[in-house]
Design a protein around this motif. Sequence first.
Motif, PDB file in Angstrom:
ATOM      1  N   ALA A  40       0.826  -1.208   0.000  1.00 10.03           N
ATOM      2  CA  ALA A  40       0.000   0.000   0.000  1.00 10.03           C
ATOM      3  C   ALA A  40       0.860   1.258   0.000  1.00 10.03           C
ATOM      4  CB  ALA A  40      -0.936  -0.008   1.208  1.00 10.03           C
ATOM      5  N   LEU A  41       1.972   1.237   0.746  1.00 12.13           N
ATOM      6  CA  LEU A  41       2.878   2.392   0.757  1.00 12.13           C
ATOM      7  C   LEU A  41       3.498   2.629  -0.613  1.00 12.13           C
ATOM      8  CD1 LEU A  41       4.794   2.000   4.155  1.00 12.13           C
ATOM      9  CD2 LEU A  41       3.130   3.757   3.545  1.00 12.13           C
ATOM     10  N   VAL A  42       3.944   1.555  -1.259  1.00 17.91           N
ATOM     11  CA  VAL A  42       4.560   1.679  -2.591  1.00 17.91           C
ATOM     12  C   VAL A  42       3.539   2.200  -3.606  1.00 17.91           C
ATOM     13  CG1 VAL A  42       5.586   0.387  -4.495  1.00 17.91           C
ATOM     14  CG2 VAL A  42       6.290  -0.091  -2.144  1.00 17.91           C
ATOM     15  N   LEU A  43       2.317   1.661  -3.559  1.00 18.55           N
ATOM     16  CA  LEU A  43       1.276   2.121  -4.473  1.00 18.55           C
ATOM     17  C   LEU A  43       0.958   3.598  -4.236  1.00 18.55           C
ATOM     18  CD1 LEU A  43      -1.154  -0.945  -4.405  1.00 18.55           C
ATOM     19  CD2 LEU A  43       0.233  -0.190  -6.332  1.00 18.55           C
ATOM     20  N   SER A  44       0.923   4.010  -2.971  1.00 22.00           N
ATOM     21  CA  SER A  44       0.666   5.415  -2.655  1.00 22.00           C
ATOM     22  C   SER A  44       1.808   6.304  -3.128  1.00 22.00           C
ATOM     23  CB  SER A  44       0.460   5.588  -1.147  1.00 22.00           C
ATOM     24  OG  SER A  44      -0.663   4.865  -0.697  1.00 22.00           O
ATOM     25  N   LEU A  45       3.033   5.800  -3.015  1.00 16.87           N
ATOM     26  CA  LEU A  45       4.196   6.566  -3.460  1.00 16.87           C
ATOM     27  C   LEU A  45       4.137   6.829  -4.953  1.00 16.87           C
ATOM     28  CD1 LEU A  45       6.993   7.810  -2.963  1.00 16.87           C
ATOM     29  CD2 LEU A  45       7.969   5.523  -3.254  1.00 16.87           C
ATOM     30  N   PHE A  46       3.882   5.788  -5.730  1.00  8.81           N
ATOM     31  CA  PHE A  46       3.837   5.948  -7.177  1.00  8.81           C
ATOM     32  C   PHE A  46       2.537   6.604  -7.653  1.00  8.81           C
ATOM     33  CE2 PHE A  46       7.101   2.657  -6.817  1.00  8.81           C
ATOM     34  CZ  PHE A  46       8.055   3.124  -7.714  1.00  8.81           C
ATOM     35  N   SER A  47       1.550   6.664  -6.775  1.00  4.74           N
ATOM     36  CA  SER A  47       0.311   7.360  -7.124  1.00  4.74           C
ATOM     37  C   SER A  47       0.388   8.847  -6.805  1.00  4.74           C
ATOM     38  CB  SER A  47      -0.876   6.749  -6.369  1.00  4.74           C
ATOM     39  OG  SER A  47      -1.033   5.386  -6.662  1.00  4.74           O
ATOM     40  N   GLY A  48       1.444   9.249  -6.082  1.00  5.84           N
ATOM     41  CA  GLY A  48       1.597  10.646  -5.706  1.00  5.84           C
ATOM     42  C   GLY A  48       0.723  11.054  -4.537  1.00  5.84           C
ATOM     43  N   THR A  49       0.272  10.081  -3.742  1.00  9.44           N
ATOM     44  CA  THR A  49      -0.616  10.372  -2.602  1.00  9.44           C
ATOM     45  C   THR A  49      -0.016   9.935  -1.276  1.00  9.44           C
ATOM     46  OG1 THR A  49      -1.763   8.240  -2.884  1.00  9.44           O
ATOM     47  CG2 THR A  49      -2.677  10.152  -4.052  1.00  9.44           C
ATOM     48  N   LEU A  50       1.293   9.770  -1.219  1.00 10.41           N
ATOM     49  CA  LEU A  50       1.925   9.217  -0.019  1.00 10.41           C
ATOM     50  C   LEU A  50       1.708  10.109   1.198  1.00 10.41           C
ATOM     51  CD1 LEU A  50       3.658   7.023   1.255  1.00 10.41           C
ATOM     52  CD2 LEU A  50       5.699   8.314   0.580  1.00 10.41           C
TER      53      LEU A  50
END
Length: 245
Positions: A40-50
Amino acid sequence: MDSMIGKWHPSTKLMIVLTVIIVSMFSTLPTVQYVLFGVALVLSLFSGTLINFLNTFFKSVFVIVLFIFLVQVFIVKNEDSQSLWWFIGYSQMGMETSIGLSARIVAISSIIIWFFQVTSVKDIVSALEKARIPKKVTFVIAATIQLIPQMSKLSQTITDAQRARGIETQGSVFVRMKAFVPMMGPLVLTSIQQTDERVLTLEARGFSAPMKKTTYYSLKKTAADYLIDLLCLAVLIVYFVGGPL
């Protein structure tokens, strides 16, 4: 939502969510739960929503997990509980239980937070309509998703209005509780008024008209969406064939 991941089809992102939830529910190792949290953290990072993800996580999920951990370890009585002071004790069994339960909550809630931060309500509604979900059901789902943000925004507006009239809304817990009570009346009445206005708007737009509806906004699944769906299915198959961890 403007990132590459944010442009994935809602069903694709939902497939990722379901995969994480299923793996989390059948897993008994806290390590697997932490790996899923890392996903979930990696997906948020690449989604620009971290940043938004971490803010939401620490304001909501972290508080709940911390409360569960303290109650399970120091309050709930187990066979190996050792008294520390008054009703407070310590239990190794409670520690193990709290770690497993907290890790599962973190894994599941984090991927759900990611989903709603990278998926707009408009995309969810469009995907539901394309799946031939009844219009009324789609509206109820969309209204439920928007309920908390709308109530939060309305609450902040009422608080600002009260502060402008000289009512103390900041300070100690007692002061905040005193300001919370008079805020409930305008909050409830305004919510009812907005509901009536929304109903009139929908009727004016022919929401209940017995005819086929058309839409100007439509989503289409790309090759990347189908590839991710297949990858999620493969992960589930390998996970269950190899035996849940």
